[in-house]
Design a protein around this motif. Structure first.
Motif, PDB file in Angstrom:
ATOM      1  N   TYR A 178      37.876  36.728  44.769  1.00 35.63           N
ATOM      2  CA  TYR A 178      37.764  35.562  43.894  1.00 35.63           C
ATOM      3  C   TYR A 178      36.310  35.089  43.864  1.00 35.63           C
ATOM      4  CZ  TYR A 178      42.869  34.795  43.995  1.00 35.63           C
ATOM      5  OH  TYR A 178      44.234  34.923  43.867  1.00 35.63           O
ATOM      6  N   GLU A 201      46.126  33.282  48.740  1.00 34.69           N
ATOM      7  CA  GLU A 201      45.747  32.778  47.418  1.00 34.69           C
ATOM      8  C   GLU A 201      45.392  31.298  47.479  1.00 34.69           C
ATOM      9  OE1 GLU A 201      47.349  32.569  42.792  1.00 34.69           O
ATOM     10  OE2 GLU A 201      48.735  33.110  44.404  1.00 34.69           O
ATOM     11  N   GLY A 204      42.004  36.283  40.529  1.00 35.68           N
ATOM     12  CA  GLY A 204      41.703  37.314  41.509  1.00 35.68           C
ATOM     13  C   GLY A 204      41.540  38.679  40.863  1.00 35.68           C
ATOM     14  N   THR A 205      40.672  39.495  41.434  1.00 33.65           N
ATOM     15  CA  THR A 205      40.468  40.852  40.939  1.00 33.65           C
ATOM     16  C   THR A 205      41.548  41.773  41.487  1.00 33.65           C
ATOM     17  OG1 THR A 205      39.138  41.564  42.826  1.00 33.65           O
ATOM     18  CG2 THR A 205      37.979  40.455  41.021  1.00 33.65           C
ATOM     19  N   GLU A 206      41.521  43.017  41.051  1.00 32.38           N
ATOM     20  CA  GLU A 206      42.316  44.018  41.739  1.00 32.38           C
ATOM     21  C   GLU A 206      41.732  44.186  43.138  1.00 32.38           C
ATOM     22  OE1 GLU A 206      41.443  48.349  41.119  1.00 32.38           O
ATOM     23  OE2 GLU A 206      40.687  47.593  39.203  1.00 32.38           O
ATOM     24  N   PRO A 207      42.523  44.632  44.112  1.00 30.28           N
ATOM     25  CA  PRO A 207      42.014  44.743  45.488  1.00 30.28           C
ATOM     26  C   PRO A 207      40.801  45.666  45.588  1.00 30.28           C
ATOM     27  CG  PRO A 207      44.406  44.864  45.462  1.00 30.28           C
ATOM     28  CD  PRO A 207      43.965  44.928  44.027  1.00 30.28           C
ATOM     29  N   ARG A 229      36.806  37.841  49.573  1.00 29.35           N
ATOM     30  CA  ARG A 229      37.966  38.732  49.585  1.00 29.35           C
ATOM     31  C   ARG A 229      38.984  38.107  50.528  1.00 29.35           C
ATOM     32  NH1 ARG A 229      36.231  42.838  52.546  1.00 29.35           N
ATOM     33  NH2 ARG A 229      37.998  44.212  52.143  1.00 29.35           N
ATOM     34  N   THR A 267      42.122  41.316  47.464  1.00 32.76           N
ATOM     35  CA  THR A 267      41.819  40.625  46.211  1.00 32.76           C
ATOM     36  C   THR A 267      40.584  39.748  46.381  1.00 32.76           C
ATOM     37  OG1 THR A 267      44.155  40.597  45.620  1.00 32.76           O
ATOM     38  CG2 THR A 267      42.731  39.035  44.480  1.00 32.76           C
TER      39      THR A 267
END
Length: 236
Positions: free
Chosen positions: A185, A13, A26-29, A54, A183
């Motif tokens: 970004y 992160e 961050g998105t879901e994986p 990612r 995740t």
């Protein structure tokens, strides 16, 4: 994939944040293939294109897989500040060559192109010269090759990458880069990072009726180009 950034001394992160990502954004994986379903405009005249990463962690290193107009090559000093080690790899086929740059504690330490290892730069350009010599790539003078006319440049590139991997203890399996759910970004531009479209079923039905490939049902995201076509076809 437009590049890979690796960092030792921070988590995934923090790597995303140092590359320009927003905290908590961050998105879901998602997988490598699912990145294409995000709304990215890689080239934007007069401005910066969209860049996405990612991020994950493996064997003591955080890593960021870059897509689009990403920021890894521009932010190595920021990524490597406060004692962090960072490596940026930019893939390419032949010329310009694939590039590897090593930074530490906010400084560009060394870098070179694969198959152009005789051209080195940074504050300590010869840091990896002993390793390149030991691998049978360069002679100790750093300017001449052990095999000046290799028939297989792919093998030569792999040999140089192996030097980097061994020196820094890197071991990123290809399956981890592509198949793992990681995740994502946004790090530059204004990509649409939505991971579920509320009108997914409507657009999916339209895409099916008009011969477009079916979007992924897992993310329920409409790929950017299909959405553009849908908007164009249904606008009044």
């Amino acid at each position: 994939m437009s590049g890979v950034v690796l960092a030792r001394g921070i988590d995934a992160e923090e790597l995303a944040l140092r590359m320009g990502g927003a905290p908590g954004a961050g998105t879901e994986p998602i997988t490598d293939a699912e990145v294409s379903e995000l709304g990215m405009e890689v080239y934007r005249p007069g401005g910066r294109g969209d860049g996405v990463v990612r991020v994950g962690e493996h064997a003591g290193w955080a890593f960021a897989i870059e897509y689009g107009d990403s920021t890894g090559g521009d932010r190595l000093e920021e990524i490597s500040r406060d004692g962090v080690e960072a490596i940026h790899y930019t893939p390419a086929m032949e010329h310009p060559p694939a590039i590897v740059i090593y930074a530490h504690d906010g400084r560009h330490v060394c870098g070179f192109g694969l198959c152009e290892e005789h051209i080195r730069w940074g504050e300590k350009p010869d840091l990896l010269l002993p390793d390149l010599v030991a691998a049978g790539i360069l002679h100790p003078d750093g300017d001449t090759y052990c095999d000046p006319c290799p028939d297989d440049y792919i093998t030569r590139r792999r040999s140089a990458l192996a030097v980097i991997e061994e020196r820094f203890g890197l071991s990123l399996p290809p399956a981890l880069l592509t198949g793992a759910r990681l995740t994502a970004y946004a790090v530059s531009g204004t990509p649409d990072m939505t991971t579920e479209d509320p009108d997914f079923d409507v657009v999916c039905d339209w895409a099916t009726a008009n011969g477009y490939p079916l979007p992924s049902g897992r993310l329920r995201l409409i790929p950017y180009l299909i959405r553009l076509a849908y908007r164009h076809a249904t606008s009044h």
